[in-house]
Design an enzyme around this catalytic site. Structure first.
Site, PDB file in Angstrom:
ATOM      1  CG  ASP A  15      -0.397   0.081   2.517  1.00 26.74           C
ATOM      2  OD1 ASP A  15       0.141   1.144   2.838  1.00 26.74           O
ATOM      3  OD2 ASP A  15      -0.470  -0.912   3.276  1.00 26.74           O
ATOM      4  CE  LYS A  16      -0.016   8.204  -2.602  1.00 28.29           C
ATOM      5  NZ  LYS A  16      -1.067   9.098  -3.180  1.00 28.29           N
TER       6      LYS A  16
END
Length: 226
Positions: free
Chosen positions: A98-99
């Site tokens: 995830d970012k």
């Protein structure tokens, strides 16, 4: 398999771009214009712009993804991993990170190997170092390792060990969306730093943040046999 999956597996283009080529009537299968969702065989004669689909060399890359980069092959997404790497050939991320997280992500144009790595039943290990917002006790370690109910499922038992008062190492064999963050949240903790350090036999050591390297033939063979 469907035509867009075959083109992706062969490292030609993404499934989305394959759909666009079909819409633009640029793909011919066995002498006929390809239609959306068409099923094809490896033996079929497939032409793109009246040329046979090229045979691409397989690419295998280990990237140390920085925080803020999104693991998607869609170039329309801001700060996407494809634009970040700016690699001269079509590649895509194997799975996601995830970012807000950093660390190891594999990039390739080999759809078959990517699917093998991502197949949940294969129970391939992924290792992470995680720092949370406050110290934890042994009950937290025990609870995390035995499985946590998130998103209406109980996570698979995993290996968890303490690194420091607020940091632990966790080895997962599944990849639910934001799994570690959700697991920690179930115990009242918030993740402040999450780094993936290993995927099966591939380790992040020696790769600086934001840098990448090609995998060795030995590493690729181990991935295939894993």
């Amino acid at each position: 398999m469907r035509i867009n999956k075959l083109l992706s597996n062969h490292g030609i283009c993404s499934r989305t771009y394959a759909n666009r080529l079909i819409q633009e009537k640029r793909i011919i299968v066995n002498g006929h214009l390809c239609i959306q969702g068409q099923w094809v065989e490896e033996e079929d004669i497939i032409l793109i712009d009246n040329e046979p689909i090229p045979v691409k060399d397989k690419v295998y890359i280990a990237l140390n993804k920085p925080v803020g980069i999104t693991c998607t092959a869609e170039k329309s997404v801001e700060s996407n991993i494809i634009s970040f790497m700016n690699y001269p050939e079509y590649i895509f991320p194997v799975g996601r990170l995830d970012k807000a997280s950093q660390g190891l992500i594999l990039m390739t144009n080999d759809g078959d190997l990517a699917n093998k790595i991502l197949e949940s039943e294969n129970q391939h290990e992924k290792e992470y170092i995680v720092t949370v917002n406050k110290p934890f006790d042994e009950c937290f370690i025990k609870g995390m390792s035995e499985g946590v109910q998130i998103c209406s499922v109980i996570t698979r038992a995993c290996k968890v060990s303490k690194v420091s008062a607020d940091t632990f190492r966790i080895i997962l064999t599944q990849g639910l969306n934001k799994q570690i963050r959700r697991m920690c949240g179930a115990f009242g903790y918030k993740v402040v730093r999450l780094e993936r350090t290993r995927i099966i036999n591939i380790k992040i050591e020696g790769i600086d943040n934001g840098e990448w390297r090609h995998l060795t033939e030995k590493e690729v063979m181990e991935l295939r046999n894993g």
